[in-house]
Write a protein that holds these residues in place. Structure first.
Motif, PDB file in Angstrom:
ATOM      1  N   ARG A   1       0.855  -1.202   0.000  1.00  0.00           N
ATOM      2  CA  ARG A   1       0.000   0.000   0.000  1.00  0.00           C
ATOM      3  C   ARG A   1       0.884   1.244   0.000  1.00  0.00           C
ATOM      4  NH1 ARG A   1      -3.187  -3.166  -0.941  1.00  0.00           N
ATOM      5  NH2 ARG A   1      -5.254  -3.609  -0.093  1.00  0.00           N
ATOM      6  N   PRO A   2       1.455   1.584  -1.170  1.00  0.00           N
ATOM      7  CA  PRO A   2       2.406   2.718  -1.194  1.00  0.00           C
ATOM      8  C   PRO A   2       1.808   4.048  -0.730  1.00  0.00           C
ATOM      9  CG  PRO A   2       1.969   1.846  -3.422  1.00  0.00           C
ATOM     10  CD  PRO A   2       1.320   0.915  -2.458  1.00  0.00           C
ATOM     11  N   SER A   3       0.555   4.327  -1.150  1.00  0.00           N
ATOM     12  CA  SER A   3      -0.054   5.615  -0.748  1.00  0.00           C
ATOM     13  C   SER A   3      -0.323   5.644   0.752  1.00  0.00           C
ATOM     14  CB  SER A   3      -1.375   5.837  -1.481  1.00  0.00           C
ATOM     15  OG  SER A   3      -1.156   5.907  -2.846  1.00  0.00           O
ATOM     16  N   TYR A   4      -0.779   4.518   1.292  1.00  0.00           N
ATOM     17  CA  TYR A   4      -1.037   4.430   2.733  1.00  0.00           C
ATOM     18  C   TYR A   4       0.270   4.661   3.511  1.00  0.00           C
ATOM     19  CZ  TYR A   4      -5.822   2.546   2.408  1.00  0.00           C
ATOM     20  OH  TYR A   4      -7.170   2.378   2.193  1.00  0.00           O
ATOM     21  N   ALA A   5       1.342   3.993   3.039  1.00  0.00           N
ATOM     22  CA  ALA A   5       2.628   4.114   3.726  1.00  0.00           C
ATOM     23  C   ALA A   5       3.085   5.571   3.735  1.00  0.00           C
ATOM     24  CB  ALA A   5       3.659   3.233   3.053  1.00  0.00           C
TER      25      ALA A   5
END
Lengths: 371, 182
Positions: A200-204
């Protein structure tokens, strides 16, 4: 545009040829996400979610409670099925908005059950139920806006429980402090976790950004603890929280030990850790000057870290915060004429020095950017 | 079959709120229909702020009987100076009439429930302020009525769990009936 300019510069310097330049540009265009579309769709979803909760809160009396409950369950089921069924046909922005609507609808449904059955329960229990029931759903999203809303929901739930810990009959201030101080470190560690960044790149990215903001905020508040006497407070839980947070800092330090842009940032982590926990455990009280100096020192370090990472907005913010803190010092030292005079002269000199430093740094950065 | 696993996960995630809310409804329904019923007088928790938003803040106005046998370490706020609620104690409700209206109440240790008790409430479950949700557009009307009529709350006491609130009464009639349709 910044990328295009930079690539052009590299092309002119002979580092890449025209074909490579075009390939990079095509690749980056393919990766682009229409941020505005996602933001507007997310806001639309959020508006519907808040609207549902508000309609429930109005508690209109024209419809019998049992009918409201039945209709709500039916709609909730339909919305859940729609989120799954339309996943393959909806564009990504619409799927994210649908998740947000269901997220809000779940909160509204819990509130409705509380109203119709007069559960009279506390907000914290309702919020915890909501957070638990919707956690798998929100974990299915991928956008930054969704991540931010989810994080706000989780943190509001957490805050409601921490407030309860401080209130009667629990009176566990130490646990509340320990929990509150620990959460930013958890967010930061999650944000920089390679596994999380992969799935989850955006979450990270959101978790890391919010984590940084809260870590610095906690350290800033921690520095002010020197105003009060905290030695002798039965806040042993803080040591446990400190130990786990220290392990996380060590892990982050190790993870980024070879990255030059983390050179100052690593030290910022350590300073934030110490300022968050130590004054809250060992302040003898009335150390106003030390508190002010630590606060200014912390934000100077933030400014240096921002400078070394070319985060201009953060640099500007850090400068402004230091300026405001110095102004606050003026008021703190008002007392006798001598104190006031010395405070104003010292503060004025410091402010001018800071302005000069900021002006020089900005000029230097501008020159670097125009090269 | 390639998408089977993520699809199941998605179904689970999407339906979990529905399942959870349905479980809450079921639990509330069971609580309303199991256990003895009572009707207990109430009073506004703070007369200056009787209605906060869309709910009424109240506390029970118990008909105390005799001295309590529970010596709790901490004392809760409200409910009369002579009969403060002690943390970790229970209230023993004894019916005076068949409909359970205005029962006699004594504070006892929860594990010493006597056979004469028709119902038990944990003090922690009724620590004021309690809330009764009301329709937004009838708040003023109810506020006025609360001052001039005798309000009470009908509830059931399941063997496990908190009291299940049924209805607000004004002068022995459900509040909607007492105030009439708007």
């Amino acid at each position: 545009m910044a990328l295009e300019r930079r690539l052009k510069r590299w092309n002119e310097a002979g580092l890449i040829d025209a074909q490579q330049l075009q390939k990079i540009l095509d690749f980056e265009k393919g990766q682009e996400r229409p941020t505005f579309l996602y933001a507007v769709a997310g806001l639309g979803g959020l508006a519907i979610a808040i609207g549902i909760v508000s309609i429930v809160a109005a508690n209109w009396d024209y419809i019998p409670g049992q009918f409201k409950i039945a209709a709500n369950l039916l709609l909730l089921f339909a919305a859940s099925v729609a989120v799954v069924r339309l996943r393959d046909t909806f564009p990504l922005w619409a799927r994210e908005a649908a998740l947000l609507v269901l997220y809000g609808f779940a909160m509204g449904s819990i509130a409705l059950v509380g109203q119709v059955y007069q559960l009279g329960g506390s907000v914290r229990v309702a919020m915890a139920t909501w957070s638990l029931l919707t956690a798998p759903l929100m974990a299915m999203g991928s956008g930054a806006f969704l991540a931010l809303i989810w994080l706000m929901g989780l943190q509001s739930t957490f805050a409601a429980w921490m407030i309860w810990l401080c209130e009667w009959p629990i009176h566990e201030d130490g646990w509340a402090l320990a929990g509150t101080a620990f959460v930013p470190w958890l967010l930061l560690s999650l944000g920089y976790s390679r596994w999380f960044a992969r799935v989850r790149p955006s979450y990270a990215s959101v978790f890391a950004t919010v984590g940084w903001a809260e870590v610095v905020a906690c350290a800033s508040i921690g520095a002010t603890a020197f105003y009060e006497r905290t030695i002798g407070e039965p806040w042993l839980a803080l040591w446990g929280s400190f130990a786990v947070a220290a392990l996380m800092v060590a892990w982050l330090w190790y993870q980024h030990s070879k990255e030059p842009e983390w050179r100052i940032t690593r030290w910022l982590l350590v300073v934030c850790l110490l300022l968050t926990y130590l004054p809250a455990r060992m302040s003898p009280g009335d150390w106003d000057l030390l508190s002010a100096l630590l606060f200014i020192g912390l934000w100077l370090l933030v400014a240096f870290a921002a400078h070394s990472n070319r985060l201009y907005r953060i640099l500007n913010l850090a400068t402004a915060v230091i300026g405001v803190r110095i102004v606050v010092v003026y008021f703190e030292v008002f007392g006798s004429l001598l104190d006031t005079g010395l405070g104003l002269v010292t503060g004025g000199v410091l402010t001018l020095l800071l302005t000069w430093l900021w002006w020089r740094t900005r000029r230097q950065l501008r020159q670097e950017r125009s090269l | 079959m390639k998408f089977a696993k993520p699809r199941y996960r998605l179904w689970f995630a999407a339906l979990l709120p529905f399942v959870g809310v349905s479980a809450m409804v079921a639990q509330s329904e069971v609580a309303l229909h199991v256990g003895p019923g009572f009707r207990i007088p109430i009073r506004g928790y703070d007369p200056r702020d009787l209605f906060y938003g869309q709910y009424l803040r109240y506390e029970f106005d118990f008909d105390w009987e005799g001295q309590g046998s529970c010596g709790g370490s901490e004392v809760a706020v409200g409910i009369g100076v002579n009969h403060p609620l002690a943390v970790g104690c229970c209230l023993c409700l004894t019916r005076g009439s068949a409909d359970g209206n205005n029962p006699k109440v004594r504070q006892i240790r929860c594990d010493d429930a006597e056979p004469t008790c028709d119902g038990l409430i944990r003090t922690s479950d009724i620590a004021p302020p309690l809330r009764y949700f009301i329709p937004e557009d009838r708040a003023q009307e109810l506020e006025n009525a609360m001052r001039t009529r005798r309000p009470s709350i009908a509830l059931t006491l399941p063997r496990q769990g908190k009291p299940a609130i049924k209805e607000l009464y004004l002068d022995d009639r459900p509040w909607r009936e007492a105030l009439g349709k708007k």
